[in-house]
Enzyme design. Structure first.
Site, PDB file in Angstrom:
ATOM      1  N   ALA A  63     -22.315   3.190  25.998  1.00 57.22           N
ATOM      2  CA  ALA A  63     -22.934   4.472  25.659  1.00 57.22           C
ATOM      3  C   ALA A  63     -24.094   4.710  26.614  1.00 57.22           C
ATOM      4  O   ALA A  63     -24.608   3.781  27.225  1.00 57.22           O
ATOM      5  CB  ALA A  63     -23.446   4.413  24.227  1.00 57.22           C
ATOM      6  N   GLY A 102     -19.736   0.443  24.422  1.00 53.79           N
ATOM      7  CA  GLY A 102     -18.820   1.555  24.140  1.00 53.79           C
ATOM      8  C   GLY A 102     -17.667   1.606  25.128  1.00 53.79           C
ATOM      9  O   GLY A 102     -16.589   2.107  24.804  1.00 53.79           O
ATOM     10  N   GLU A 105     -15.170  -0.580  23.765  1.00 57.91           N
ATOM     11  CA  GLU A 105     -14.630   0.082  22.562  1.00 57.91           C
ATOM     12  C   GLU A 105     -13.619   1.178  22.955  1.00 57.91           C
ATOM     13  O   GLU A 105     -12.593   1.347  22.301  1.00 57.91           O
ATOM     14  CB  GLU A 105     -15.788   0.649  21.740  1.00 57.91           C
ATOM     15  CG  GLU A 105     -16.641  -0.457  21.092  1.00 57.91           C
ATOM     16  CD  GLU A 105     -17.870   0.080  20.413  1.00 57.91           C
ATOM     17  OE1 GLU A 105     -17.940  -0.045  19.169  1.00 57.91           O
ATOM     18  OE2 GLU A 105     -18.738   0.640  21.105  1.00 57.91           O
ATOM     19  N   GLU A 125     -24.414  -4.980  22.900  1.00 60.32           N
ATOM     20  CA  GLU A 125     -25.285  -4.152  22.059  1.00 60.32           C
ATOM     21  C   GLU A 125     -26.366  -4.989  21.367  1.00 60.32           C
ATOM     22  O   GLU A 125     -27.492  -4.530  21.182  1.00 60.32           O
ATOM     23  CB  GLU A 125     -24.455  -3.437  20.994  1.00 60.32           C
ATOM     24  CG  GLU A 125     -23.686  -2.227  21.489  1.00 60.32           C
ATOM     25  CD  GLU A 125     -22.318  -2.584  22.054  1.00 60.32           C
ATOM     26  OE1 GLU A 125     -21.482  -1.680  22.160  1.00 60.32           O
ATOM     27  OE2 GLU A 125     -22.095  -3.756  22.408  1.00 60.32           O
TER      28      GLU A 125
END
Ligand code: T1G
Length: 686
Positions: A63, A102, A105, A125
């Site tokens: 992210a 992310g 992910e 993270e």
């Protein structure tokens, strides 16, 4: 702004490419582009499969952290990942560089993943005080297995492409051109149904259900590493939910845990630190067009503990090192210790035997000082004596090649005085490594008054090559780290006389999150460091301990007594020495509160940090924090002394120092910058 996501066709395969430098962060435009590309694939019947790939140095690295704390822009990342997974055509992720957070992910939302062997896959993270919040804690255990997912989520340590292939996270390793092979793979799987959705896989969960103790054993094995952090436990709990709940409920639990962490102080501190670490590499005020000097060979003077450790950094980075000593015995000992350290790393599987041979082959041990003439950078690492240093730099001035950078590893001597003693002060700077130099990540690069911009830039860039985190420091006593350590040590020793015990003061620091307190640290480093060696001269508690051979852990006794496993216990001998000293100095002993210890040992450090800033001895407050996190074990979940002071409130820091001012006496004076900022309600780091 051009759309970072573009699509092209190869036959009936739609190639979705992200181009969002520098690391393809999954910012709003990227998320919108990905959803639009999947919709395009869905609406075009001629598309039979999709490949998602990234241009530049890496696949999506997560992210966009710069968006954190700002109003959210749709679509959410979880929705993007779901859109990919729910695509009716197979989607293949083509992974190179670092598929992180992310980014991994998104890859887990894809039905297949192919990768280059050199790729890294991870969910870091937890290092930002968070957990994977786009389904990662629920999809990763279903694809890579619970044990692997637990390790990856709670530690944030990435795995290689090969390891990912071995654990089933990657379906094929690609040798050669990534995207064409990914398209080939997509063509192979385009007709396979049903599509393998990560969120629907259960077979890897079954394995863990046979080992219910897995989670507690994992907690136990990592208790020391996770101490004080909130995020690791949340990651463990989130992965655990995957075993107990269906995916649709698990992601709700994941989101709840994610939001709890995101709204906490630790996540704010760790995200601040992510950028602080990257900012530290930037040098303010460098003239336009400054270019680094080439460094192909390094020289090190002194093969002692520091010289050896320093050399290993360059050897491990593939840079040849010429190391000089005064006599053969010291030279052999130094080279021997380096080989032993390398073999120890190999024994732990951190290095292969080839890597050990490659590194040690680059070492040129010599007694001939003139061999340093071939070196582009020469680091002096001999004991702390100004005359000795000047003598060495004088010799370097005569033999070193023009443009060679001459660095001192001094931890507190005046670099400008050394530079002024030779004809080329512009080539002189400090490179202050921390012991053990081959392990500790911090490197204080001391910018002298005459240090040339390109010399400084060279040293800073070289630091990255040897995997150090470098911070620019000005010439002052103790530079940044040690200078802030001094008021802490001074007040800690005075608190001993006034009534606190070494155990109490150390407990306050350990509970605060430091790896150890001032007196445990003194015993580890050696109480005799800097001692005058005259047993008859006992002017302070340290002298008293050294005079009776209590030099610390190495002697089995220091501020603490140590058993044969080096476990510390309070010492009645030390207690008596302290009380005796207090009596002799007429110090009335009293009850000391933990808060007073915090105010006199941590608040004073902040005050000293502020002085360093107001004197321009550090470029920015966040650099001070980088020094303390990487050099002195300050807990990263508190951001660093300056960030922490901002969190406490500078007015609170000033009030606390005012409360203790009388007791601290002439050893203490307020930083004008601290008083000024506190008065204006300002902060140091934001
Ligand atoms: N967001 C925004 N900027 C980033 C970024 C990111 N994720 N990663 C790097 N940058 C910037 C960085 O600040 C620097 O900027 C430049 O890119 C180069 O970085 C829902 C919530 C990828 C291994 O934690 O580990 O996904 O200083 O100097 O050494 O679950 O960057 O040049 O202006 O570090 O080659 C999870 C973080 C996010 C990975 C490259 N992802 N990045 O290292 O370059 S949270 C991460 C890295 C998440 C979801 C959650 C490294 C790197 P500037 P650099 P590098």
């Amino acid at each position: 702004m051009t759309d970072p996501i573009s699509t092209t066709r190869h036959g009936d395969v739609l190639i979705v490419t992200s181009n969002n430098p520098p690391v393809n962060a999954l910012g709003a435009a990227v998320r919108q582009g990905l959803v639009a590309a999947i919709e395009q694939a869905e609406q075009d019947d001629s598309v039979k499969a999709v490949v998602i790939a990234c241009e530049g140095q890496t696949f999506f690295a997560g992210a966009d952290i710069t968006e954190f704390g700002k109003p959210p822009v749709m679509p959410w990342l979880p929705a993007v990942v779901d859109a990919i997974e729910n695509c009716s055509k197979p989607v293949v992720a083509a992974i190179h560089g670092t598929a992180f957070g992310g980014g991994l992910e998104v890859a887990l939302g894809c039905h297949y993943r192919v990768a280059l062997p050199g790729a890294k896959l991870g969910v870091p993270e937890v290092k930002l005080g968070l957990l994977p919040g786009a389904g990662g804690t629920q999809r990763l255990p279903r694809v890579a297995g619970v044990e692997r997912a637990l390790e990856m989520c709670a530690t944030g340590t990435p795995i290689s492409g090969k390891e990912a292939f071995d654990c089933g996270l990657v379906d094929r390793l690609i040798e050669g051109e990534l995207v064409p092979h990914a398209v080939g793979y997509a063509e192979e799987v385009r007709d396979i149904r049903p599509l393998p959705k990560s969120s629907e896989r259960e077979e890897r969960l079954a394995e863990a259900r046979d080992n219910p103790a897995l989670f507690d054993e994992f907690r136990k094995a990592n208790a020391r590493k996770f101490r004080g952090f909130e995020a690791p436990e949340a990651n463990i709990r989130a992965v655990g939910v995957a075993l107990d709940k269906p995916y649709s409920e698990g992601v709700i639990e994941e989101r709840k845990l994610f939001m709890e962490l995101m709204s906490g102080n630790q996540a704010r501190a760790q995200q601040y630190f992510f950028f602080a670490e990257r900012k530290a590499a930037k040098i303010e005020g460098l003239p336009e067009g400054t270019a680094p000097r080439e460094v192909k060979r390094v020289g090190v003077i002194g093969a002692g503990t520091m010289g050896g450790g320093i050399s290993m950094n360059f050897l491990s980075a593939g840079i040849p090192v010429t190391i000089v000593e005064m006599n053969q015995e010291a030279l052999d000992r130094g080279a021997g210790v380096m080989r032993k350290n390398y073999e120890a790393s190999a024994a732990k599987g951190k290095l292969s035997a080839e890597q050990v041979e490659k590194a040690t082959r680059l070492l040129n041990p010599t007694l001939d000082f003139d061999e340093l003439a071939q070196c582009d950078l020469i680091i002096e690492a001999v004991y702390e004596d100004m005359d000795v240093k000047k003598e060495i730099f004088g010799r370097l001035d005569r033999i070193a090649k023009p443009g060679a950078i001459l660095a001192s590893n001094t931890s507190y001597l005046n670099v400008d005085e050394i530079a002024a003693s030779i004809s080329r002060p512009q080539d002189v700077l400090g490179m202050h490594f921390f012991s053990p130099a081959n392990i500790m990540k911090l490197l204080e690069i001391v910018r002298g008054a005459k240090t040339a911009p390109d010399a400084l830039m060279t040293a800073m860039q070289l630091a990255k090559r040897i995997r150090k985190v470098a911070v620019v420091a000005g010439v002052c006593h103790g530079f940044i780290g040690n200078r802030m350590l001094m008021p802490r040590q001074v007040e800690a020793t005075k608190l001993l006389l006034e009534g606190a015990s070494p155990e109490q003061i150390d407990r306050v620091h350990v509970e605060f999150g430091m790896p150890m307190g001032p007196f445990q640290m003194a015993d580890l480093a050696g109480v005799d460091i800097g001692w005058h060696r005259d047993v008859s001269r006992v002017e302070n508690i340290r002298d008293a301990l050294c005079a009776i051979d209590r030099w610390g852990q190495k002697k089995g006794a220091g501020f603490y007594d140590y058993d044969d496993k080096r476990r510390p216990s309070p010492s009645p001998v030390v207690k008596a020495i302290i009380e005796d000293f207090a009596t002799k100095q007429g110090v009335e002993r009293r009850e000391i509160s933990d808060q007073e210890i915090v105010e006199r040992t941590l608040y004073t450090m902040v005050n000293e940090g502020a002085k360093i800033l107001e004197e321009g001895m550090a470029q920015r407050a966040s650099d001070v924090d980088v020094v303390w996190v990487y050099g002195y074990g300050w807990p990263v979940y508190r951001g660093g002394p300056m960030f922490w002071a901002d969190s406490e409130g500078l007015d609170t820091i000033v009030e606390g120092l005012k409360r203790q001012e009388a007791r601290m006496g002439s050893d203490f004076s307020f930083s004008k910058l601290l008083l000024d900022k506190a008065g204006k309600g300002e902060k140091f780091t934001r």
